[in-house]
Design a protein around this motif. Sequence first.
Motif, short mmCIF file in Angstrom:
data_model
loop_
_atom_site.label_atom_id
_atom_site.label_comp_id
_atom_site.label_asym_id
_atom_site.label_seq_id
_atom_site.Cartn_x
_atom_site.Cartn_y
_atom_site.Cartn_z
N GLN A 15 10.07 -4.01 17.70
CA GLN A 15 9.14 -4.08 16.73
C GLN A 15 7.57 -4.13 17.16
O GLN A 15 6.98 -4.94 18.19
CB GLN A 15 9.31 -5.27 16.01
N PHE A 16 6.71 -3.37 16.78
CA PHE A 16 5.24 -3.07 17.03
C PHE A 16 4.41 -3.46 15.78
O PHE A 16 4.51 -2.96 14.77
CB PHE A 16 4.90 -1.73 17.56
N GLY A 17 3.61 -4.65 16.11
CA GLY A 17 2.70 -5.07 14.90
C GLY A 17 1.34 -4.45 15.64
O GLY A 17 1.25 -3.78 16.63
N SER A 18 0.34 -4.89 14.77
CA SER A 18 -1.25 -4.47 15.10
C SER A 18 -1.53 -4.83 16.56
O SER A 18 -2.44 -4.24 16.97
CB SER A 18 -1.88 -4.93 14.13
N ASP A 19 -0.95 -5.85 16.98
CA ASP A 19 -1.20 -6.49 18.29
C ASP A 19 -0.84 -5.61 19.57
O ASP A 19 -1.32 -5.47 20.57
CB ASP A 19 -1.08 -7.77 18.42
N MET A 20 0.30 -4.61 19.18
CA MET A 20 0.81 -3.77 20.24
C MET A 20 1.04 -4.44 21.66
O MET A 20 0.63 -4.00 22.64
CB MET A 20 -0.15 -2.66 20.40
N PRO A 21 2.00 -5.41 21.45
CA PRO A 21 2.01 -6.16 22.82
C PRO A 21 2.65 -5.22 23.82
O PRO A 21 3.58 -4.58 23.81
CB PRO A 21 3.46 -7.19 22.54
N ASP A 74 2.82 -0.10 10.41
CA ASP A 74 1.93 0.88 9.69
C ASP A 74 1.73 2.15 10.53
O ASP A 74 1.89 2.28 11.89
CB ASP A 74 0.49 0.09 9.14
N ASP A 75 1.09 3.06 9.77
CA ASP A 75 0.53 4.18 10.36
C ASP A 75 -0.18 4.21 11.46
O ASP A 75 -0.13 5.02 12.45
CB ASP A 75 0.21 5.24 9.19
N GLU A 76 -1.30 3.45 11.61
CA GLU A 76 -2.07 3.23 12.45
C GLU A 76 -1.35 2.89 13.79
O GLU A 76 -1.63 3.25 15.02
CB GLU A 76 -3.40 2.22 12.10
N THR A 77 -0.36 1.84 13.68
CA THR A 77 0.26 1.21 14.66
C THR A 77 1.13 2.42 15.39
O THR A 77 1.36 2.47 16.51
CB THR A 77 0.75 -0.23 14.39
N GLY A 82 0.67 5.53 15.55
CA GLY A 82 -0.12 6.34 16.17
C GLY A 82 -0.35 5.67 17.72
O GLY A 82 -0.32 6.41 18.66
N ARG A 83 -0.67 4.59 17.80
CA ARG A 83 -0.90 3.87 19.11
C ARG A 83 0.53 3.94 19.90
O ARG A 83 0.55 4.00 20.94
CB ARG A 83 -1.30 2.17 18.96
N VAL A 84 1.57 3.59 19.10
CA VAL A 84 2.95 3.55 20.09
C VAL A 84 2.99 5.04 20.50
O VAL A 84 3.78 4.97 21.43
CB VAL A 84 4.06 3.15 19.06
N GLN A 85 2.88 6.07 19.50
CA GLN A 85 3.11 7.40 20.16
C GLN A 85 2.27 7.58 21.20
O GLN A 85 2.73 8.33 22.22
CB GLN A 85 2.86 8.38 18.76
N ALA A 86 1.05 7.08 21.42
CA ALA A 86 0.35 7.38 22.61
C ALA A 86 0.70 6.63 23.70
O ALA A 86 0.66 7.03 25.02
CB ALA A 86 -1.26 6.96 22.19
N GLY A 97 18.25 10.00 20.74
CA GLY A 97 18.96 9.05 20.09
C GLY A 97 18.28 7.50 19.76
O GLY A 97 18.54 6.85 18.91
N VAL A 98 16.67 7.98 20.00
CA VAL A 98 15.98 6.83 19.53
C VAL A 98 15.41 7.18 18.15
O VAL A 98 14.70 8.19 17.97
CB VAL A 98 14.60 6.49 20.63
N ALA A 99 15.47 6.01 17.43
CA ALA A 99 15.09 6.19 15.93
C ALA A 99 13.67 5.56 15.92
O ALA A 99 13.54 4.51 16.27
CB ALA A 99 16.22 5.65 15.01
N VAL A 100 12.71 6.24 15.11
CA VAL A 100 11.38 5.76 15.14
C VAL A 100 11.00 5.64 13.77
O VAL A 100 11.36 6.75 12.85
CB VAL A 100 10.32 6.97 15.85
N ARG A 101 10.66 4.67 13.11
CA ARG A 101 10.33 4.36 11.69
C ARG A 101 9.17 3.41 11.73
O ARG A 101 8.75 2.84 12.52
CB ARG A 101 11.28 3.49 11.03
N THR A 102 8.44 3.96 10.43
CA THR A 102 7.18 2.94 9.79
C THR A 102 7.40 2.13 8.95
O THR A 102 7.99 2.71 7.75
CB THR A 102 6.06 3.97 9.61
#
Length: 205
Positions: A41-47, A74-77, A79-83, A93-98
């Motif tokens: 789980q990724f929040g705005s803090d992107m641990p 959210d979408d902004e987070t 984008g950071r996850v994708q980077a 096999g990895v499922a990616v969701r917003t």
Amino acid sequence: MVRYATAARTEREFVQRNLHLVCCASAGGVDSSKACAAVFQFGSDMPEDVVRTAGAHVRTLIDSGLRVDLIADDDETMGRVQASAKSVLNVAGVAVRTDMPAHSLAEKIARHDAGQRPRADLKIEVAGDREPVREADKILFKRAFAHCSRIVLEELTGGLSQARVFAVHMTVHTSNAGAWPQPDFAKLDGRQDRARIPQLPRICG
């Protein structure tokens, strides 16, 4: 299931489906032997520790039969996850969701069949002084031959592809008769562009 920093508000949905949550918010050792799924789980803090944990363990989790979800708030987070975790997102096999609804995520996990559990103490030997099996591939044999205490892999040559094909000589765990008289067969494809499929590597029985 194993939970990696999953938002607390989702816990009720999992508990209602008899899913036991274990929070693993670090890149340390992960025991997935009794898990059916892993959620990052990724929040705005992107641990960063969650990003590192995903990078270190996702392939093994999938090869162990677990469902793996990467959830961004959210979408902004996202984008950071994708980077930051591009290599993880490219793993088959990895499922990616917003912002996935908690009830939907919990239901998908509850319905997931993790398949055969790997046998941690399976002894894997390669005959004829051939190239050893990669550590990353051993989990596939431990799942496929979980009913065995020992397997000896005899590599077969002559194929046109880069895949490694083995005759697998099995010693069944409950047997006192030694190796099984008829070998089984397994195929490992080492091509980087081939999806890593978390299924049993047996190609015929």
